[in-house]
Scaffold this active site. Structure first.
Site, mmCIF file in Angstrom:
data_model
loop_
_atom_site.group_PDB
_atom_site.id
_atom_site.type_symbol
_atom_site.label_atom_id
_atom_site.label_comp_id
_atom_site.label_asym_id
_atom_site.label_seq_id
_atom_site.Cartn_x
_atom_site.Cartn_y
_atom_site.Cartn_z
ATOM 1 N N SER A 271 18.796 9.454 7.471
ATOM 2 C CA SER A 271 18.125 8.770 6.355
ATOM 3 C C SER A 271 19.129 7.905 5.589
ATOM 4 O O SER A 271 18.847 6.743 5.258
ATOM 5 C CB SER A 271 17.511 9.785 5.390
ATOM 6 O OG SER A 271 16.616 10.595 6.074
ATOM 7 N N ASP B 28 26.671 11.827 2.134
ATOM 8 C CA ASP B 28 26.236 11.233 3.406
ATOM 9 C C ASP B 28 26.163 9.702 3.297
ATOM 10 O O ASP B 28 26.527 8.974 4.217
ATOM 11 C CB ASP B 28 24.882 11.825 3.845
ATOM 12 C CG ASP B 28 23.919 12.046 2.690
ATOM 13 O OD1 ASP B 28 24.240 11.655 1.544
ATOM 14 O OD2 ASP B 28 22.828 12.603 2.919
#
Ligand code: MEV
Length: 485
Positions: free
Chosen positions: A92, A135
């Site tokens: 994502s 991330d």
């Protein structure tokens, strides 16, 4: 234009990082790509087959056209990811970062890395509702980072080559659910959970020091301590523990879960001489070894595919996809993990699965094919009737039928002959051999095959002895294996 962003792995400090403590994350060389082609038709077309949740791509387009004032007259966006839906590599975040960077690059918005991080983190946070943003930082900046939530600290660590082994539990985790579960636990037992976070934070700072000095043995031990805290927090699982214990028994310096926990991946640090044993132990304990390197480059503009491959020695002009994932096995044909065509073809210590087909006509003559000049290995040489690699998720028999269709344009019943291992100075293969009978008609695929011809086995023996037929090494070995030569 194609932009790629790396996946990530958390090395130390997961969960605590959500509450303001530091963590250490590394970018891995498995990359998601986003390609934008302006169309001039005023429409936005999205082709994102591996992306389950399109809100990240939609969010990136809305932000770029709104906040960044990007003007366009229509474009087509295509994303491809080798890691969406598994491993927990952060697809994502990677798709958000790659889409934003692609839009900024194609439509000329001047966005530096910090601005890109802030924009992507806002999008991810607004969709997931929770998360430290490590991330996103890995996708933008790459390398190995010492990171504090929200990007308060983003410090690249010159950690050198990290002797990392990665094992996938084959169980997909739901990060948001697990982070919320930890939040509930913290509400119930604030002292206990905060004590765990403080312990983890200390480990992160010690690990930073050990990594910078290249002391991987101590860094490994710190992974063990971090894992103890994560176990106490309740985010480990039986499968994770089994893979971690197997890695340790095989001689890893240390091992822990990586990411939210309850599934996804475990990681281990191991010396080069123990690496193979640790990988085999993870595979035997039911894990999938994921062959990735740490310290990968952050988001970048990828050169056009052909130019990119032309730059790599020995691959100029090849029609083979160098990033295709092959199945890597041990000498007993147990799956150890997956590596790209490029990696398999330049490392004889890696055994990968291949299939071969011997196609006879009704008179018992054997069909040989001349490899096209665009093949990356042994162009222009004569090989067996059809041959190819087994790609991820495919059985040997499926691969054999696929090669038959692709290379010769036919499909007939096949019988299994034998399995054997071939080794040369460039690669090692575990070949599974099949045979069938057909008089054709054959429709050889021009990009793979430049000629086909039937030979009597006796004629083949004479041609091989006089060296007047140039054969691939694999063909010679196969003919020895079945007694033709
Ligand atoms: C998940 O990969 C890592 C967590 O620390 C969550 C986060 O940092 O966003 C559990």
């Amino acid at each position: 234009m194609t932009i790629s962003a790396p996946g990530k792995l958390m090395l130390f400090g997961e969960h605590a990082v959500v509450y303001g403590y530091p963590c250490i994350t590394t970018a891995v060389d498995s990359r998601l790509t986003a390609t934008i082609e302006p169309t001039g038709d005023g429409k936005v077309t999205i082709d994102a087959p591996g992306v389950k949740d399109t809100r990240f791509v939609d969010g990136a387009i809305t932000l770029a056209t709104g906040e960044w004032h990007i003007h366009h007259n229509g474009f087509r966006l295509s994303t491809r990811s080798p890691f969406s839906g598994c491993y927990g590599f952060g697809s994502s975040s990677a798709v958000t970062v790659a889409t934003l960077k692609a839009l900024a690059s194609v439509f000329h918005a001047d966005i530096d890395e910090r601005k890109l991080f802030d924009a992507a983190y806002n999008i991810v946070l607004s969709i997931q509702g929770i998360g430290s943003g490590f991330d996103v930082a890995s996708a933008v900046f790459g390398k190995t980072l010492y990171f504090v939530a929200g990007g308060k600290v983003i410090e690249p660590l010159a950690a050198g080559e990290i002797p990392l082994v990665v094992g996938y539990t084959k169980v997909k985790s739901n990060t948001v659910e697990i982070v919320n579960m930890v939040a509930e636990k913290r509400k119930k037992y604030p002292e206990k959970v905060d004590r765990i976070f403080q312990g983890i934070a200390k480990i992160v700072d010690q690990a930073k020091e050990k990594m910078l000095s290249g002391d991987w043995e101590r860094a490994g031990r710190l992974m063990d301590f971090d894992q103890e805290y994560l176990r106490d927090l309740g985010v480990s699982s039986e499968k994770l523990e089994a893979l971690i214990a197997a890695a340790k028994r095989a001689g890893a310096w240390g091992a822990k879960l990586s990411g939210a926990g309850c599934g996804d991946c475990m990681i281990a640090l191991a010396s080069p001489d123990k690496r193979k044993a640790v990988e085999e132990a993870i595979a035997h304990a039911g894990g999938e070894v994921v062959c990735v390197k740490a310290n990968a480059q952050g988001v970048r503009i990828d050169p056009p595919a052909r130019l990119d491959s032309a730059k790599r020695a020995g691959e100029a002009g090849t029609t083979d996809d160098q990033d295709e994932l092959f199945v890597v096995v041990d000498r007993n044909d147990n799956i150890l993990g997956y590596k790209t065509r490029r990696e398999c073809h330049h490392d004889p210590s890696v055994i990968h699965r291949t299939v071969g087909v011997l196609m006879y006509d009704a008179k018992g003559r054997l069909l040989l094919q001349k490899r096209s000049m665009t093949k990356d290995m042994e162009p222009g040489l004569w090989g067996i009737s059809a041959a190819g690699h087994v790609t991820r998720g495919q059985s040997d028999e499926e691969a054999a039928h696929r090669e038959l269709k692709e290379e010769l344009g036919i499909d007939v019943p096949l019988t299994f002959v034998k399995k054997f291992i071939t080794v040369n100075d460039q690669e090692s293969e575990r070949a599974a051999l099949y045979q069938g009978v057909s008089d054709g008609p054959f429709r050889p695929e021009a990009s793979e095959v430049s000629d086909i011809k039937f030979f009597e086995p006796r004629q083949l023996r004479l041609l091989a002895a006089s060296k007047s037929l140039k054969m691939t090494k694999a063909a010679e070995q196969t003919f020895h294996e079945v007694g033709i030569l």
